[in-house]
Design a protein around this motif. Structure first.
Motif, PDB file in Angstrom:
ATOM      1  N   LEU A  15       0.835  -1.196   0.000  1.00 15.61           N
ATOM      2  CA  LEU A  15       0.000   0.000   0.000  1.00 15.61           C
ATOM      3  C   LEU A  15       0.874   1.252   0.000  1.00 15.61           C
ATOM      4  CD1 LEU A  15      -2.564  -1.082   2.754  1.00 15.61           C
ATOM      5  CD2 LEU A  15      -2.883  -1.178   0.269  1.00 15.61           C
ATOM      6  N   PRO A  16       0.378   2.351  -0.573  1.00 13.97           N
ATOM      7  CA  PRO A  16       1.127   3.615  -0.504  1.00 13.97           C
ATOM      8  C   PRO A  16       1.344   4.046   0.940  1.00 13.97           C
ATOM      9  CG  PRO A  16      -0.655   3.756  -2.122  1.00 13.97           C
ATOM     10  CD  PRO A  16      -0.867   2.483  -1.361  1.00 13.97           C
ATOM     11  N   HIS A  17       2.446   4.735   1.151  1.00 17.88           N
ATOM     12  CA  HIS A  17       2.812   5.321   2.444  1.00 17.88           C
ATOM     13  C   HIS A  17       3.076   4.275   3.514  1.00 17.88           C
ATOM     14  CE1 HIS A  17       0.043   8.464   0.528  1.00 17.88           C
ATOM     15  NE2 HIS A  17       1.298   8.848   0.287  1.00 17.88           N
ATOM     16  N   MET A  18       3.435   3.065   3.074  1.00 20.23           N
ATOM     17  CA  MET A  18       3.788   1.985   3.997  1.00 20.23           C
ATOM     18  C   MET A  18       5.215   1.503   3.749  1.00 20.23           C
ATOM     19  SD  MET A  18       1.461   1.146   6.212  1.00 20.23           S
ATOM     20  CE  MET A  18      -0.284   1.389   6.572  1.00 20.23           C
ATOM     21  N   PHE A  19       5.994   2.241   2.944  1.00 23.27           N
ATOM     22  CA  PHE A  19       7.382   1.883   2.616  1.00 23.27           C
ATOM     23  C   PHE A  19       7.475   0.480   2.014  1.00 23.27           C
ATOM     24  CE2 PHE A  19       7.972   4.671   6.510  1.00 23.27           C
ATOM     25  CZ  PHE A  19       8.152   5.823   5.778  1.00 23.27           C
ATOM     26  N   ALA A  20       6.441   0.096   1.253  1.00 22.06           N
ATOM     27  CA  ALA A  20       6.402  -1.254   0.701  1.00 22.06           C
ATOM     28  C   ALA A  20       6.642  -1.284  -0.809  1.00 22.06           C
ATOM     29  CB  ALA A  20       5.052  -1.900   1.016  1.00 22.06           C
ATOM     30  N   GLY A  21       6.686  -0.112  -1.455  1.00 20.06           N
ATOM     31  CA  GLY A  21       6.915  -0.082  -2.895  1.00 20.06           C
ATOM     32  C   GLY A  21       5.661  -0.403  -3.680  1.00 20.06           C
ATOM     33  N   ALA A  22       4.632   0.413  -3.561  1.00 21.08           N
ATOM     34  CA  ALA A  22       3.338   0.134  -4.191  1.00 21.08           C
ATOM     35  C   ALA A  22       3.231   0.676  -5.616  1.00 21.08           C
ATOM     36  CB  ALA A  22       2.214   0.727  -3.341  1.00 21.08           C
ATOM     37  N   HIS A  23       4.215   1.466  -6.055  1.00 22.56           N
ATOM     38  CA  HIS A  23       4.155   2.081  -7.384  1.00 22.56           C
ATOM     39  C   HIS A  23       5.286   1.568  -8.279  1.00 22.56           C
ATOM     40  CE1 HIS A  23       1.769   4.923  -4.992  1.00 22.56           C
ATOM     41  NE2 HIS A  23       1.171   5.237  -6.129  1.00 22.56           N
ATOM     42  N   GLN A  24       4.985   1.477  -9.574  1.00 23.02           N
ATOM     43  CA  GLN A  24       5.947   0.973 -10.548  1.00 23.02           C
ATOM     44  C   GLN A  24       6.890   2.097 -10.966  1.00 23.02           C
ATOM     45  OE1 GLN A  24       4.177  -0.854 -13.986  1.00 23.02           O
ATOM     46  NE2 GLN A  24       6.104  -1.671 -14.756  1.00 23.02           N
ATOM     47  N   CYS A  25       7.854   2.350 -10.107  1.00 23.31           N
ATOM     48  CA  CYS A  25       8.826   3.401 -10.380  1.00 23.31           C
ATOM     49  C   CYS A  25      10.091   3.109  -9.590  1.00 23.31           C
ATOM     50  CB  CYS A  25       8.275   4.773  -9.987  1.00 23.31           C
ATOM     51  SG  CYS A  25       7.943   4.958  -8.218  1.00 23.31           S
ATOM     52  N   TRP A  26      11.127   3.889  -9.899  1.00 28.00           N
ATOM     53  CA  TRP A  26      12.353   3.786  -9.114  1.00 28.00           C
ATOM     54  C   TRP A  26      12.728   5.177  -8.625  1.00 28.00           C
ATOM     55  CZ3 TRP A  26      17.371   5.799 -10.024  1.00 28.00           C
ATOM     56  CH2 TRP A  26      17.541   6.483 -11.241  1.00 28.00           C
ATOM     57  N   GLY A  27      13.487   5.216  -7.563  1.00 25.76           N
ATOM     58  CA  GLY A  27      13.916   6.503  -7.039  1.00 25.76           C
ATOM     59  C   GLY A  27      15.241   6.381  -6.316  1.00 25.76           C
ATOM     60  N   ARG A  28      15.904   7.518  -6.186  1.00 22.42           N
ATOM     61  CA  ARG A  28      17.192   7.554  -5.483  1.00 22.42           C
ATOM     62  C   ARG A  28      16.919   7.708  -3.992  1.00 22.42           C
ATOM     63  NH1 ARG A  28      19.541  11.773  -9.921  1.00 22.42           N
ATOM     64  NH2 ARG A  28      17.480  12.636  -9.484  1.00 22.42           N
ATOM     65  N   GLU A  29      17.238   6.664  -3.252  1.00 22.57           N
ATOM     66  CA  GLU A  29      16.998   6.640  -1.796  1.00 22.57           C
ATOM     67  C   GLU A  29      15.546   6.990  -1.466  1.00 22.57           C
ATOM     68  OE1 GLU A  29      19.034   5.285  -0.008  1.00 22.57           O
ATOM     69  OE2 GLU A  29      21.067   5.661  -0.686  1.00 22.57           O
ATOM     70  N   ASN A  30      14.623   6.529  -2.316  1.00 23.57           N
ATOM     71  CA  ASN A  30      13.201   6.777  -2.111  1.00 23.57           C
ATOM     72  C   ASN A  30      12.534   5.497  -1.609  1.00 23.57           C
ATOM     73  OD1 ASN A  30      10.505   7.453  -2.158  1.00 23.57           O
ATOM     74  ND2 ASN A  30      10.490   8.226  -4.255  1.00 23.57           N
ATOM     75  N   LYS A  31      12.171   5.474  -0.356  1.00 20.28           N
ATOM     76  CA  LYS A  31      11.613   4.272   0.249  1.00 20.28           C
ATOM     77  C   LYS A  31      10.154   4.022  -0.127  1.00 20.28           C
ATOM     78  CE  LYS A  31      14.810   3.916   4.156  1.00 20.28           C
ATOM     79  NZ  LYS A  31      15.292   2.564   3.821  1.00 20.28           N
ATOM     80  N   GLU A  32       9.534   4.936  -0.840  1.00 20.72           N
ATOM     81  CA  GLU A  32       8.174   4.705  -1.325  1.00 20.72           C
ATOM     82  C   GLU A  32       8.174   4.113  -2.728  1.00 20.72           C
ATOM     83  OE1 GLU A  32       4.737   5.048  -0.391  1.00 20.72           O
ATOM     84  OE2 GLU A  32       5.734   4.785   1.523  1.00 20.72           O
ATOM     85  N   ALA A  33       9.307   4.163  -3.413  1.00 20.76           N
ATOM     86  CA  ALA A  33       9.409   3.579  -4.752  1.00 20.76           C
ATOM     87  C   ALA A  33       9.598   2.069  -4.637  1.00 20.76           C
ATOM     88  CB  ALA A  33      10.576   4.201  -5.505  1.00 20.76           C
ATOM     89  N   ALA A  34       9.089   1.330  -5.619  1.00 19.95           N
ATOM     90  CA  ALA A  34       9.259  -0.123  -5.607  1.00 19.95           C
ATOM     91  C   ALA A  34      10.731  -0.501  -5.703  1.00 19.95           C
ATOM     92  CB  ALA A  34       8.476  -0.748  -6.754  1.00 19.95           C
TER      93      ALA A  34
END
Length: 528
Positions: free
Chosen positions: A321-340
């Motif tokens: 789920l979003p905002h659970m630091f589980a990676g709910a979206h199909q994206c990548w990020g630099r040190e982004n714990k919300e990105a998958a």
């Protein structure tokens, strides 16, 4: 003194450490362990003499249905392609994985491969599937995938509420709590000592954000060996918790109002012993090499179908789920714990460079061999096609346009997997038929019970209750472990003092006869 609701303390019962395997030295039994399609650890237990004389060279027979069983019930999934039970395979011990069990004197454990015959691996074997895809990566690109796992799990204790026994998290401490860790520190001393005795190195431990939740970070290494280590680590964590009257569970979402548990995997690529995922200098756009970008782009592209491997039960999606630091979206990020997918620059790496990426949507119910095979297959597709890597998402993905949610159910992921020809080619068409069938069965099983994830925990929980209380009776033992009416059992003899340390999981096929010592209390059930 075990941790109880009354004292809230874990005692420092020491683990006796004896390194290495290989028989002798008082070993009486050897556990032959494999992992099925649904991620369940299954075992056969062999007397050491027979293991050394026969099984070490010839293995043991096992029904082909093993790879069609689902997690909630020991029943084959329909449409698995494995028939109605005709045919056997050979479980062959990989003697390089033979280990002395550190929490129980006199036993060893060894991981097994699945063979059709001498020198002929079975195409459904999960360890062989990972080796097979790894060989493609090595032969085509001269690359080895290294991984490291962060293991999240809950520690549960038994309490009585309104005359009923329940298993609940042991605490409600905050993230990183010193007090939370201190209360169970002796238990973690035992876990770390046991893991180190198996040559599994622990990098760090901390209290996690969920109630009763903790995390153990393991050292990274070549993917097949690290998957082996993850299996052993789960065995250690469960067994040591059980010694203290606790239940350790890796279920992705234990409570709807709390954070879930994952098994985050960190991925890097090595060539000739050097990390080649990382850029060679600071001139790269994102701190990754071209090889690294192509591989990660493949994983990102195939992530919706990869979820059918890394998030294999319906409960997995309650965690994503979003905002659970589980990676709910199909994206990548630099040190982004919300990105998958999160690219990482850990301590010791030059600022601006990326040594690995973390895949967050991976949980403890996954078969790690199949899940890592799917990741490699996706990466190979990225390398072959030089798939483009989209721009990073360095903010909350839920507020960014054109960033898709990952599948929100196992059904959605399964539909994507059915269309993924890359997985068919690299994982194997027949193995994928079985995987899809088991996932469909999991969906059907869980849809029939809103408490299915708790039932999955309680497959072991009921047995733990019997062990801790010492009130075992064979009828309940039959019904809770074998999911069978006691009248269906021919004859069972067991020692309630010995069961607690030797049962790893529900056994594979027919209920065995567990022999006892002359002075042990015996409980017998005769067929009516």
């Amino acid at each position: 003194m075990a941790l109880t609701p009354e004292n809230g303390i874990v005692s420092a019962n020491s683990v006796k450490v004896e390194n290495g395997g290989g028989g002798g030295g008082g070993v009486s039994l050897v556990r032959l362990i494999c992992v099925d399609t649904s991620g369940q650890h299954r075992c056969r237990v062999i007397p050491e003499k027979r293991f050394s004389d026969v099984v070490a060279k010839n293995g043991v027979d096992l029904t082909v249905l093993i790879m069609s069983l689902r997690s909630l019930y020991d029943a084959p999934a329909d449409e698995s392609g494995l028939g109605s039970g005709t045919g056997v395979i050979r479980l062959m011990p990989d003697l390089s994985t033979r280990k002395r069990i550190p929490w129980l004197a006199g036993e060893e454990m060894v991981l097994a491969d699945m063979y059709l015959g001498p020198g002929e691996p079975w195409e459904y074997c999960p360890r062989e599937a990972l080796r097979r895809v790894s060989r493609v990566l090595k032969n085509e690109f001269d690359l080895v995938m290294n991984v490291g796992f962060e293991i999240e799990f809950l520690l549960l204790k038994k309490v009585e509420r309104e005359g009923k026994e329940e298993w609940v998290p042991i605490d409600s401490k905050p993230y990183g709590s010193t007090l939370g860790y201190d209360a169970v520190a002796p238990l973690f001393h035992e876990i770390v000592t046991a893991l180190h005795s198996l040559n599994i190195m622990v990098e760090q431990i901390h209290a996690e954000a969920g109630k009763g939740q903790f995390e153990i970070v393991l050292e990274y290494g070549e993917c097949t060996k690290t998957a082996d280590n993850l299996i052993f680590a789960h065995e250690v964590i469960r067994a040591v918790a059980r010694k203290h009257g606790l239940l350790a569970t890796f279920v992705p979402k234990f409570a709807v109002d709390d954070i879930g548990s994952g098994s985050h995997v960190h991925v890097s690529l090595f060539q000739n012993g050097q990390n080649v995922f990382m850029a060679s200098d600071g001139s790269s756009r994102y701190g990754m090499s071209t090889i690294g970008e192509d591989f990660m782009a493949g994983v990102l592209h195939h992530l919706p179908s990869i979820l059918a491997f890394t998030a294999p039960i319906p409960n997995s999606y309650d965690r994503l789920l979003p905002h659970m630091f589980a990676g709910a979206h199909q994206c990548w990020g630099r040190e982004n714990k919300e990105a998958a997918i999160r690219t990482a620059c850990p301590a010791g790496i030059e600022l601006g460079l990326v040594s690995n990426f973390e895949l967050k949507c991976f949980d403890g119910c996954a078969n790690p061999y199949l899940a890592l095979a799917a990741i490699i297959a996706a990466g190979i597709d990225g390398l072959r096609k030089h798939l483009p890597l989209p721009e990073p998402v360095d903010v909350d993905p839920s507020i960014v346009e054109n960033v898709a949610r990952l599948p929100q159910s196992l059904s959605e992921s399964l539909e994507v997997l059915k269309k993924d020809k890359v997985m068919d080619e690299l994982i194997g068409e027949k193995l994928l038929v079985a995987i899809k069938a088991v996932r469909k069965a999991e969906i059907d099983d869980h849809s029939k019970s809103p408490e299915a994830s708790k039932e999955l925990i309680h497959r072991l929980n009921q047995l733990l209750h019997l062990i801790c209380d010492g009130t075992t009776n064979s009828t309940l033992f039959a019904e809770s472990v074998y999911k069978a009416d006691a009248s269906d059992m021919k004859h069972v003899t067991f020692d309630k003092k010995s069961i607690g340390s030797s049962i790893v999981c529900p056994l594979l096929l027919d209920p065995p006869e567990l022999n006892t010592n002359a002075d042990s209390e015996k409980i017998q059930t005769e067929q009516s």
